[in-house]
Each structure stands twice: as C-alpha cells, then as structure tokens.
Design a protein around this motif. Structure first.
Motif, short mmCIF file in Angstrom:
data_model
loop_
_atom_site.label_atom_id
_atom_site.label_comp_id
_atom_site.label_asym_id
_atom_site.label_seq_id
_atom_site.Cartn_x
_atom_site.Cartn_y
_atom_site.Cartn_z
N GLY A 144 0.85 -1.03 -0.12
CA GLY A 144 0.28 0.07 0.02
C GLY A 144 0.88 1.29 -0.03
O GLY A 144 0.45 2.21 -0.67
N GLU A 145 1.90 1.06 0.93
CA GLU A 145 2.85 2.48 0.87
C GLU A 145 3.45 2.68 -0.47
O GLU A 145 3.52 3.66 -1.15
N ASP A 146 3.88 1.54 -1.18
CA ASP A 146 4.52 1.56 -2.52
C ASP A 146 3.63 2.15 -3.41
O ASP A 146 3.81 3.10 -4.41
N VAL A 147 2.23 1.77 -3.50
CA VAL A 147 1.27 2.24 -4.36
C VAL A 147 1.09 3.62 -4.12
O VAL A 147 1.15 4.67 -5.13
N PHE A 148 0.76 4.17 -2.90
CA PHE A 148 0.74 5.69 -2.42
C PHE A 148 2.12 6.40 -3.15
O PHE A 148 1.82 7.32 -3.89
N ALA A 149 3.22 5.72 -3.04
CA ALA A 149 4.65 6.66 -3.26
C ALA A 149 4.66 6.60 -4.86
O ALA A 149 4.69 7.69 -5.33
N THR A 150 4.05 5.58 -5.56
CA THR A 150 3.96 5.34 -7.11
C THR A 150 2.95 6.52 -7.50
O THR A 150 3.28 7.45 -8.45
#
Length: 163
Positions: free
Chosen positions: A123-129
C-alpha cells in the motif's frame, strides 16, 4: 574451573534474552521454579520451627517476651505460607490451561503478521508511485473536497540578548 552443584541445589531458571517475548514454556518454567523455591523455603521454615519448638520448652524461662511472641506467631506464619504456595500452584495450573487455549490464536497471529506487513508495504509503494504522477494531488483534492494544508510558518530565529 566450574563449581560443582550441591546435592540440594536446583538449577537456575532459564534466562530470557532482552527484546524477546517469553514463550509459554519459559513462563511456566519460571513459575514452577518460583513454586519450588517457595516450597523449599516452607520446608526450611518448618524445620526451623520444629527446632525452635524443641528448644523453646527448655529455654522458656530465659526467653524475652518479644521472642516468645514471635515464637507464638510462627505456626500462623507457616500456615499462611502454605496457603500462599497452594494459591501459587493453582495460579500456575490456571496459567498453563490459559496458555494452552491461547496457543492456536498466537500461532495464527504469527502466520498472519508477515502477510499484513507485506500488505502495508505494498500500500505504501502504491501511494508513493501515485504521488509521483502529475495531477494526482489535484484529483485527490477534487474527490475528497479537502484543500491542502498550508505548510507551517517557519519559526523566527531566536536572538540572544546583547549586553
């Protein structure tokens, strides 16, 4: 060179390394060690009480009143110690049953936590992307109806008093 153990001496309780949660067996071992120590103290107190009672009859005339009062309270103290050991034994039994019931839940938590951590990381990776895409912040404001919070005002530099 090691010191040999005496015949009546028990092994030390297992030490839990710092930062590690004790397992049910560690807790049970520590509690059983406490029971053994309490029972050993009770036996020693009973032996001392019997020895004192044997000498008390001979020395009753020479005993000061405070010592006689302490000797009179000794049977009640031993009874209280016996009750405390019985309560500790029942508490250990209750703890053992509770840990046996909780063991499947703890095992399920152990299996579930790595998956939850992986989901959070994803989820954090998706938000960062998504944050890197142009216009996403504008789209987020329109969907939520929120305005971006202004950055906090910088604090004025502190000046020392001149003399």
């Amino acid at each position: 060179m090691t010191t040999p153990k005496r015949a009546g001496r028990k092994g030390s309780t297992p030490k839990v390394p710092v930062g590690r949660v004790p397992s049910p067996s560690d807790i049970l071992a520590a509690a059983q060690s406490a029971v053994e120590t309490a029972q050993s103290a009770a036996v020693q107190a009973l032996d001392a009480a019997q020895l004192t009672a044997g000498h008390a009859f001979d020395a009753a005339v020479r005993l000061p009143p405070a010592s006689a009062q302490l000797a009179a309270q000794l049977p009640d103290l031993l009874e209280n110690l016996s009750i405390a050991v019985d309560r500790l034994n029942s508490t250990i039994d209750r703890l053992d049953r509770t840990l046996a019931l909780a063991d499947p839940a703890l095992a399920a938590y152990d299996r579930l936590l790595p998956r939850l951590e992986a989901m959070i990381g994803l989820g954090e990776d998706v938000f960062a992307t998504l944050a890197k895409l142009p216009g996403v912040s504008l789209l987020g404001r329109r969907l939520t109806g929120r305005t971006p919070e202004p950055p906090p005002a910088p604090e004025p530099p502190k000046r020392g008093r001149r003399r």
